[in-house]
Design a protein around this motif. Structure first.
Motif, PDB file in Angstrom:
ATOM      1  N   VAL A 102      -7.678   0.869 -14.289  1.00  0.00           N
ATOM      2  CA  VAL A 102      -7.302  -0.348 -13.567  1.00  0.00           C
ATOM      3  C   VAL A 102      -7.438  -0.139 -12.065  1.00  0.00           C
ATOM      4  N   GLY A 103      -7.088   1.046 -11.593  1.00  0.00           N
ATOM      5  CA  GLY A 103      -7.139   1.318 -10.165  1.00  0.00           C
ATOM      6  C   GLY A 103      -8.527   1.395  -9.582  1.00  0.00           C
ATOM      7  N   SER A 104      -9.557   1.399 -10.426  1.00  0.00           N
ATOM      8  CA  SER A 104     -10.938   1.468  -9.926  1.00  0.00           C
ATOM      9  C   SER A 104     -11.582   0.098  -9.841  1.00  0.00           C
ATOM     10  N   THR A 105     -10.819  -0.964 -10.044  1.00  0.00           N
ATOM     11  CA  THR A 105     -11.367  -2.310 -10.015  1.00  0.00           C
ATOM     12  C   THR A 105     -10.575  -3.175  -9.042  1.00  0.00           C
ATOM     13  N   PRO A 106     -11.238  -4.103  -8.356  1.00  0.00           N
ATOM     14  CA  PRO A 106     -10.505  -4.979  -7.434  1.00  0.00           C
ATOM     15  C   PRO A 106      -9.526  -5.891  -8.150  1.00  0.00           C
ATOM     16  N   LEU A 107      -9.817  -6.259  -9.401  1.00  0.00           N
ATOM     17  CA  LEU A 107      -8.911  -7.116 -10.154  1.00  0.00           C
ATOM     18  C   LEU A 107      -7.570  -6.434 -10.389  1.00  0.00           C
ATOM     19  N   GLY A 108      -7.582  -5.109 -10.393  1.00  0.00           N
ATOM     20  CA  GLY A 108      -6.353  -4.360 -10.604  1.00  0.00           C
ATOM     21  C   GLY A 108      -5.324  -4.557  -9.510  1.00  0.00           C
ATOM     22  N   ILE A 109      -5.759  -5.012  -8.329  1.00  0.00           N
ATOM     23  CA  ILE A 109      -4.810  -5.259  -7.242  1.00  0.00           C
ATOM     24  C   ILE A 109      -3.768  -6.283  -7.671  1.00  0.00           C
ATOM     25  N   LEU A 110      -4.171  -7.266  -8.483  1.00  0.00           N
ATOM     26  CA  LEU A 110      -3.250  -8.297  -8.945  1.00  0.00           C
ATOM     27  C   LEU A 110      -2.147  -7.744  -9.842  1.00  0.00           C
ATOM     28  N   LEU A 111      -2.392  -6.584 -10.439  1.00  0.00           N
ATOM     29  CA  LEU A 111      -1.472  -6.056 -11.440  1.00  0.00           C
ATOM     30  C   LEU A 111      -0.525  -5.000 -10.894  1.00  0.00           C
ATOM     31  N   ARG A 112      -0.583  -4.749  -9.602  1.00  0.00           N
ATOM     32  CA  ARG A 112       0.298  -3.749  -9.016  1.00  0.00           C
ATOM     33  C   ARG A 112       1.760  -4.157  -9.110  1.00  0.00           C
ATOM     34  N   ASP A 113       2.620  -3.153  -9.127  1.00  0.00           N
ATOM     35  CA  ASP A 113       4.051  -3.406  -9.166  1.00  0.00           C
ATOM     36  C   ASP A 113       4.483  -4.169  -7.928  1.00  0.00           C
ATOM     37  N   ARG A 114       3.990  -3.757  -6.781  1.00  0.00           N
ATOM     38  CA  ARG A 114       4.292  -4.434  -5.518  1.00  0.00           C
ATOM     39  C   ARG A 114       2.989  -4.653  -4.774  1.00  0.00           C
ATOM     40  N   ILE A 115       2.665  -5.908  -4.509  1.00  0.00           N
ATOM     41  CA  ILE A 115       1.409  -6.244  -3.841  1.00  0.00           C
ATOM     42  C   ILE A 115       1.668  -6.388  -2.352  1.00  0.00           C
ATOM     43  N   THR A 116       0.950  -5.598  -1.567  1.00  0.00           N
ATOM     44  CA  THR A 116       1.028  -5.665  -0.112  1.00  0.00           C
ATOM     45  C   THR A 116      -0.398  -5.779   0.415  1.00  0.00           C
ATOM     46  N   LEU A 117      -0.673  -6.832   1.149  1.00  0.00           N
ATOM     47  CA  LEU A 117      -2.034  -7.099   1.619  1.00  0.00           C
ATOM     48  C   LEU A 117      -2.282  -6.451   2.978  1.00  0.00           C
ATOM     49  N   SER A 118      -2.033  -5.155   3.031  1.00  0.00           N
ATOM     50  CA  SER A 118      -2.270  -4.351   4.229  1.00  0.00           C
ATOM     51  C   SER A 118      -2.236  -2.903   3.790  1.00  0.00           C
ATOM     52  N   GLY A 119      -2.523  -2.000   4.712  1.00  0.00           N
ATOM     53  CA  GLY A 119      -2.490  -0.577   4.368  1.00  0.00           C
ATOM     54  C   GLY A 119      -3.620  -0.208   3.440  1.00  0.00           C
ATOM     55  N   ASP A 120      -3.303   0.093   2.182  1.00  0.00           N
ATOM     56  CA  ASP A 120      -4.359   0.510   1.269  1.00  0.00           C
ATOM     57  C   ASP A 120      -5.134  -0.661   0.682  1.00  0.00           C
ATOM     58  N   VAL A 121      -4.779  -1.882   1.086  1.00  0.00           N
ATOM     59  CA  VAL A 121      -5.580  -3.070   0.772  1.00  0.00           C
ATOM     60  C   VAL A 121      -6.031  -3.691   2.085  1.00  0.00           C
ATOM     61  N   THR A 122      -7.325  -3.964   2.207  1.00  0.00           N
ATOM     62  CA  THR A 122      -7.872  -4.577   3.410  1.00  0.00           C
ATOM     63  C   THR A 122      -8.261  -6.017   3.119  1.00  0.00           C
ATOM     64  N   VAL A 123      -7.781  -6.924   3.956  1.00  0.00           N
ATOM     65  CA  VAL A 123      -8.172  -8.333   3.870  1.00  0.00           C
ATOM     66  C   VAL A 123      -9.347  -8.544   4.807  1.00  0.00           C
ATOM     67  N   SER A 124     -10.490  -8.921   4.246  1.00  0.00           N
ATOM     68  CA  SER A 124     -11.695  -9.084   5.054  1.00  0.00           C
ATOM     69  C   SER A 124     -11.930 -10.515   5.504  1.00  0.00           C
ATOM     70  N   ALA A 125     -11.268 -11.487   4.870  1.00  0.00           N
ATOM     71  CA  ALA A 125     -11.448 -12.880   5.270  1.00  0.00           C
ATOM     72  C   ALA A 125     -10.291 -13.720   4.766  1.00  0.00           C
ATOM     73  N   VAL A 126      -9.883 -14.695   5.589  1.00  0.00           N
ATOM     74  CA  VAL A 126      -8.927 -15.726   5.192  1.00  0.00           C
ATOM     75  C   VAL A 126      -9.545 -17.062   5.579  1.00  0.00           C
ATOM     76  N   GLN A 127      -9.709 -17.942   4.585  1.00  0.00           N
ATOM     77  CA  GLN A 127     -10.360 -19.227   4.822  1.00  0.00           C
ATOM     78  C   GLN A 127      -9.518 -20.344   4.227  1.00  0.00           C
ATOM     79  N   ARG A 128      -9.605 -21.516   4.845  1.00  0.00           N
ATOM     80  CA  ARG A 128      -8.867 -22.686   4.382  1.00  0.00           C
ATOM     81  C   ARG A 128      -9.812 -23.881   4.316  1.00  0.00           C
ATOM     82  N   GLU A 129      -9.714 -24.609   3.191  1.00  0.00           N
ATOM     83  CA  GLU A 129     -10.507 -25.829   3.072  1.00  0.00           C
ATOM     84  C   GLU A 129      -9.952 -26.693   1.953  1.00  0.00           C
TER      85      GLU A 129
END
Length: 205
Positions: A102-129
């Motif tokens: 699970v840890g080798s796939t980006p989809l696995g990020i959704l399944l973490r015990d605690r999701i933090t969108l910083s540090g070991d996860v990089t946000v490359s874009a935020v868009q609104r429409e």
């Protein structure tokens, strides 16, 4: 047959350095974190569209942390289950399983015990429409594993779609509908020791 493993995006192209988020982006990312960390169980219908236009649909189950299940409607013979730190891709016709961490796939990020969108996860874009918020991210130390774009309705916030990009730049899109949350799910539905299990993945008792 759909290229299901592309949904897991094992080897995407190199990613450019992510820009620093704006104050508005940080506020929206905090809302996304709060929503995802507050999400325990989810059931929805899904439609999957591959880069070549091939489509499939079925039922998706998520039980955070750690569990996910995709049952594909016939004629697709596919089953995808995440549990115990592994993703199982099972072809019912060939009776052949393939497993990746699970840890080798980006989809696995959704399944973490605690999701933090910083540090070991990089946000490359935020868009609104049109009332939607799109957040693209990848694991900071392993960008070659893939990137995923999560698409949320903003008011109220709800996960509606994700897109995963593979090593050839091909996109697999999964769109959710008839979304239900807070359900009581059957733990056995996420057990892949025997791929023949699960007549009823939702426990209504």
């Amino acid at each position: 047959m759909l290229p299901l493993l592309s949904l897991l995006a094992l080897a995407p192209p190199a990613l450019a350095q992510a820009p620093a988020p704006s104050a508005r982006d940080r506020a929206d990312l905090q809302r996304v974190e709060a929503y995802l960390n507050g999400l325990t169980t989810l059931r929805a219908r899904f439609i999957q569209i591959a880069q070549n236009g091939a489509t499939a649909q079925g039922t998706a189950l998520i039980w955070r942390p750690g569990r996910m299940r995709f049952d594909y409607d016939p004629p697709e013979p596919l089953l995808l289950i995440a549990n115990a730190g592994q993703f199982l891709h099972y072809d019912k016709e060939l009776r052949q399983p393939s497993i990746v961490p699970v840890g080798s796939t980006p989809l696995g990020i959704l399944l973490r015990d605690r999701i933090t969108l910083s540090g070991d996860v990089t946000v490359s874009a935020v868009q609104r429409e049109q009332g939607l918020l799109r957040v693209t991210l990848y694991r900071t130390e392993n960008p070659a594993e893939g990137r995923i774009t999560l698409v949320f309705a903003q008011e109220p916030m709800e996960l509606r779609q994700w897109l995963v990009v593979d090593g050839q730049g091909r996109t697999t899109r999964v769109t959710l509908s008839a979304i239900e949350t807070g359900l009581r799910l059957n733990r056995a539905a996420f057990d892949f020791n025997d791929p023949r299990f699960m007549a009823n993945p939702v426990d209504n008792n």
